[in-house]
Design a protein around this motif. Structure first.
Motif, PDB file in Angstrom:
ATOM      1  N   ALA A 192       0.843  -1.189   0.000  1.00 39.29           N
ATOM      2  CA  ALA A 192       0.000   0.000   0.000  1.00 39.29           C
ATOM      3  C   ALA A 192       0.881   1.242   0.000  1.00 39.29           C
ATOM      4  O   ALA A 192       1.804   1.357   0.804  1.00 39.29           O
ATOM      5  CB  ALA A 192      -0.925   0.002   1.216  1.00 39.29           C
ATOM      6  N   LYS A 193       0.570   2.187  -0.894  1.00 37.13           N
ATOM      7  CA  LYS A 193       1.417   3.369  -1.053  1.00 37.13           C
ATOM      8  C   LYS A 193       0.553   4.625  -1.165  1.00 37.13           C
ATOM      9  O   LYS A 193      -0.505   4.612  -1.783  1.00 37.13           O
ATOM     10  CB  LYS A 193       2.293   3.212  -2.308  1.00 37.13           C
ATOM     11  N   ASN A 194       1.026   5.702  -0.524  1.00 36.04           N
ATOM     12  CA  ASN A 194       0.363   7.012  -0.607  1.00 36.04           C
ATOM     13  C   ASN A 194      -1.114   6.925  -0.202  1.00 36.04           C
ATOM     14  O   ASN A 194      -2.021   7.324  -0.939  1.00 36.04           O
ATOM     15  CB  ASN A 194       0.485   7.596  -2.011  1.00 36.04           C
TER      16      ASN A 194
ATOM     17  N   VAL B 107       3.841  -1.052   3.689  1.00 37.05           N
ATOM     18  CA  VAL B 107       3.142   0.226   3.590  1.00 37.05           C
ATOM     19  C   VAL B 107       4.172   1.336   3.434  1.00 37.05           C
ATOM     20  O   VAL B 107       5.129   1.413   4.211  1.00 37.05           O
ATOM     21  CB  VAL B 107       2.260   0.485   4.827  1.00 37.05           C
ATOM     22  N   GLU B 108       3.952   2.193   2.450  1.00 38.06           N
ATOM     23  CA  GLU B 108       4.850   3.312   2.205  1.00 38.06           C
ATOM     24  C   GLU B 108       4.050   4.603   2.132  1.00 38.06           C
ATOM     25  O   GLU B 108       3.196   4.767   1.264  1.00 38.06           O
ATOM     26  CB  GLU B 108       5.612   3.089   0.893  1.00 38.06           C
ATOM     27  N   ASN B 109       4.311   5.486   3.080  1.00 40.94           N
ATOM     28  CA  ASN B 109       3.692   6.808   3.137  1.00 40.94           C
ATOM     29  C   ASN B 109       2.174   6.735   3.305  1.00 40.94           C
ATOM     30  O   ASN B 109       1.397   6.929   2.356  1.00 40.94           O
ATOM     31  CB  ASN B 109       4.029   7.637   1.889  1.00 40.94           C
ATOM     32  N   CYS B 110       1.753   6.476   4.531  1.00 42.98           N
ATOM     33  CA  CYS B 110       0.329   6.524   4.871  1.00 42.98           C
ATOM     34  C   CYS B 110       0.114   7.625   5.902  1.00 42.98           C
ATOM     35  O   CYS B 110       0.961   7.866   6.763  1.00 42.98           O
ATOM     36  CB  CYS B 110      -0.176   5.187   5.396  1.00 42.98           C
ATOM     37  N   LEU B 111      -1.035   8.290   5.830  1.00 42.39           N
ATOM     38  CA  LEU B 111      -1.281   9.454   6.666  1.00 42.39           C
ATOM     39  C   LEU B 111      -1.366   9.088   8.142  1.00 42.39           C
ATOM     40  O   LEU B 111      -0.882   9.833   8.994  1.00 42.39           O
ATOM     41  CB  LEU B 111      -2.565  10.155   6.228  1.00 42.39           C
ATOM     42  N   ARG B 112      -1.986   7.945   8.468  1.00 34.91           N
ATOM     43  CA  ARG B 112      -2.159   7.547   9.873  1.00 34.91           C
ATOM     44  C   ARG B 112      -1.268   6.352  10.213  1.00 34.91           C
ATOM     45  O   ARG B 112      -0.084   6.489  10.391  1.00 34.91           O
ATOM     46  CB  ARG B 112      -3.630   7.223  10.136  1.00 34.91           C
ATOM     47  N   ASN B 113      -1.883   5.184  10.273  1.00 34.43           N
ATOM     48  CA  ASN B 113      -1.181   3.989  10.735  1.00 34.43           C
ATOM     49  C   ASN B 113      -0.875   3.035   9.582  1.00 34.43           C
ATOM     50  O   ASN B 113      -1.688   2.868   8.669  1.00 34.43           O
ATOM     51  CB  ASN B 113      -2.031   3.249  11.775  1.00 34.43           C
ATOM     52  N   GLY B 114       0.266   2.377   9.678  1.00 32.09           N
ATOM     53  CA  GLY B 114       0.557   1.346   8.698  1.00 32.09           C
ATOM     54  C   GLY B 114      -0.485   0.246   8.749  1.00 32.09           C
ATOM     55  O   GLY B 114      -1.061  -0.151   7.735  1.00 32.09           O
TER      56      GLY B 114
END
Length: 463
Positions: free
Chosen positions: A157-159, A186-193
């Motif tokens: 999951a990205k951005n 996960v790469e660059n998520c606003l909250r939690n991985g």
């Protein structure tokens, strides 16, 4: 290739009388392979490059097939929903769902129902252009009925304008049970991985989080009164870890092989809040860490939080703990592990470098006569700083090197045995601390205003 390998053994099989059975096996295997190929072809969604938004076509195809095969390629969508008794086959992470700018709270993939299997897949959100914080990469959710028996083989999951992987409920009536999620990156998520806000019997394995605005992994109860228990997370690399009970205590939580590192914290754009500690535990019981490495955090390595409405954290166990480069930013605590919010906490095997003026364990005076803020620790090696202040220590086989203060104002009933202590001040203002079979080496004073003397079989060495 399968037929050739078997055919090469034909002469041997004829001599041993097994020729007919071998032909039978080959026929079955080739038949199965043929059936699989036919299944994939008959259930393959074919990318229509003439359509910009493929959401409707893909969704209609999934709705009308029990098994859907999405071959390698990038599919432009708003959201894909997966319901009960569905299987999604892919070509691995080269099968990608790319989300168009979408309304607030629109996960790229929404999974609701039971008996669902999803092959490894990549998803990409619109973190820069979307609003809110609930547009997750892949959301496993329940509403009215429990979502259960879900397996995710892999997720990149990205951005993401939310959490990379989210497991939770949309109401206070249902839950998620029997969930397996493997190979999460996960790469660059606003909250939690990864977020688990409701759930029972959850197994998450092999997680890498590079850039999370809040937690790398957050086990946090919401809404109240929905169970959050029997959760195992293993092989983790990423920023901070949260274990936070909601209306009910989070219980029976296990983490294995965790490397929590502050260098992976932060998202672009940044989230409105920031977690400055490696592990945060609140309203939790029966939590176990096996092999926990914590590095590069501004505040605590481990923060045991307690508020008035909480039950105090208890039965927390860590096996093999390493701490390095924490409490990097000056604050009123200057501590690595804050024990004020824990009743009983055990550690077997610890290695830590403690900075000048910092405390490995820090409690407070309020519970000096009680059994709260108890740290049961064995097989520890530390260098520098303060080992423990204002807390109860049950220590066995401690090697404390170059301490400024080994112990300061320990709580009643503290005992140290089979240990080697060295530093400036060994014990200060501790009214009821017992030492057994312990070697001490000090440069300033053995005791500083201390009322209790060493017990039997203690070697006292002075520089």
């Amino acid at each position: 290739m399968l037929f050739n390998v078997t055919y090469s053994k034909t002469r041997y099989l004829m001599k041993t009388g097994k020729f007919l059975s071998s032909i039978f096996v080959v026929t079955i295997l080739l038949g199965l392979q043929s059936c699989t190929n036919k299944l994939i072809k008959s259930n393959q969604y074919r990318l229509n490059s003439a359509i910009i938004d493929q959401t409707e076509e893909i969704q209609n195809f999934i709705n009308t097939h029990d098994t859907t095969y999405l071959p390698a390629g990038t599919y432009i969508i708003t959201q894909i929903k997966i319901s009960s008794n569905k299987t999604i086959l892919t070509d691995g992470f080269v099968t990608k769902l790319k989300q168009l700018p979408s309304p607030v709270g629109t996960p790229v993939m929404l999974v609701m129902g039971e008996n669902i299997k999803i092959d490894s897949i990549s998803v990409e959100g619109s973190i820069e252009t979307d609003q809110g914080e609930w547009s997750h990469g892949l959301a496993i959710m329940s509403k009215t009925k429990t979502t259960k028996n879900v397996e995710i083989k892999g997720l990149h999951a990205k951005n993401i304008r939310g959490d990379g992987l989210y497991i939770g409920t949309l109401d206070a009536l249902s839950n998620c049970k029997n969930i397996i999620a493997n190979n999460i990156e996960v790469e660059n998520c606003l909250r939690n991985g990864v977020s688990v806000v409701t759930g029972e019997n959850i197994y998450i394995n092999n997680v890498i989080v590079k850039g999370a605005g809040l937690f790398g992994i957050d086990i946090e109860g919401d809404p109240p009164k929905i169970p959050l228990r029997n959760i195992t997370v293993s092989d983790v690399v990423g920023p901070c870890i949260g274990i936070i009970g909601g209306g009910e205590v989070a219980s029976n939580i296990t983490f294995k092989n965790v490397k929590a590192n502050g260098i992976f914290a932060g998202s672009k754009p940044a989230y409105q809040h920031k977690v400055n500690s490696g592990v945060v535990v609140r309203n939790a019981s029966s939590v176990t860490f096996e092999n926990l490495d914590i590095q590069n955090f501004e505040k605590f390595a481990i923060d045991f939080v307690f508020e008035r409405t909480d039950k105090i954290n208890e039965k927390i166990t860590i096996k093999n703990l390493t701490i390095k480069d924490v409490s990097l930013k000056e604050n009123i605590y200057n501590a690595y592990i804050l024990t004020t919010g824990v009743k009983y906490f055990s550690i077997d095997t610890l290695n830590a470098e403690i900075g000048n003026g910092k405390s490995l364990f820090l409690g407070n005076d309020a519970k000096i006569e009680s059994d709260e803020q108890t740290v049961d620790i064995k097989n520890a090696v530390t260098n520098g700083g303060y080992f423990a202040r204002y807390t109860k220590i049950l220590g066995d086989n401690l090697t404390l090197i170059n301490c400024e203060y080994c112990f300061q104002k320990l709580h009643k009933g503290s005992t140290i045995k089979n240990s080697k202590l060295s530093g400036i001040v060994i014990n200060s203002l501790s009214t009821d601390t017992h030492f057994f079979n312990t070697t001490v080496k000090f440069s300033k004073s053995k005791f500083e205003n201390c009322q209790k003397q060493f017990e039997t079989n203690v070697k006292e060495l002075k520089e």
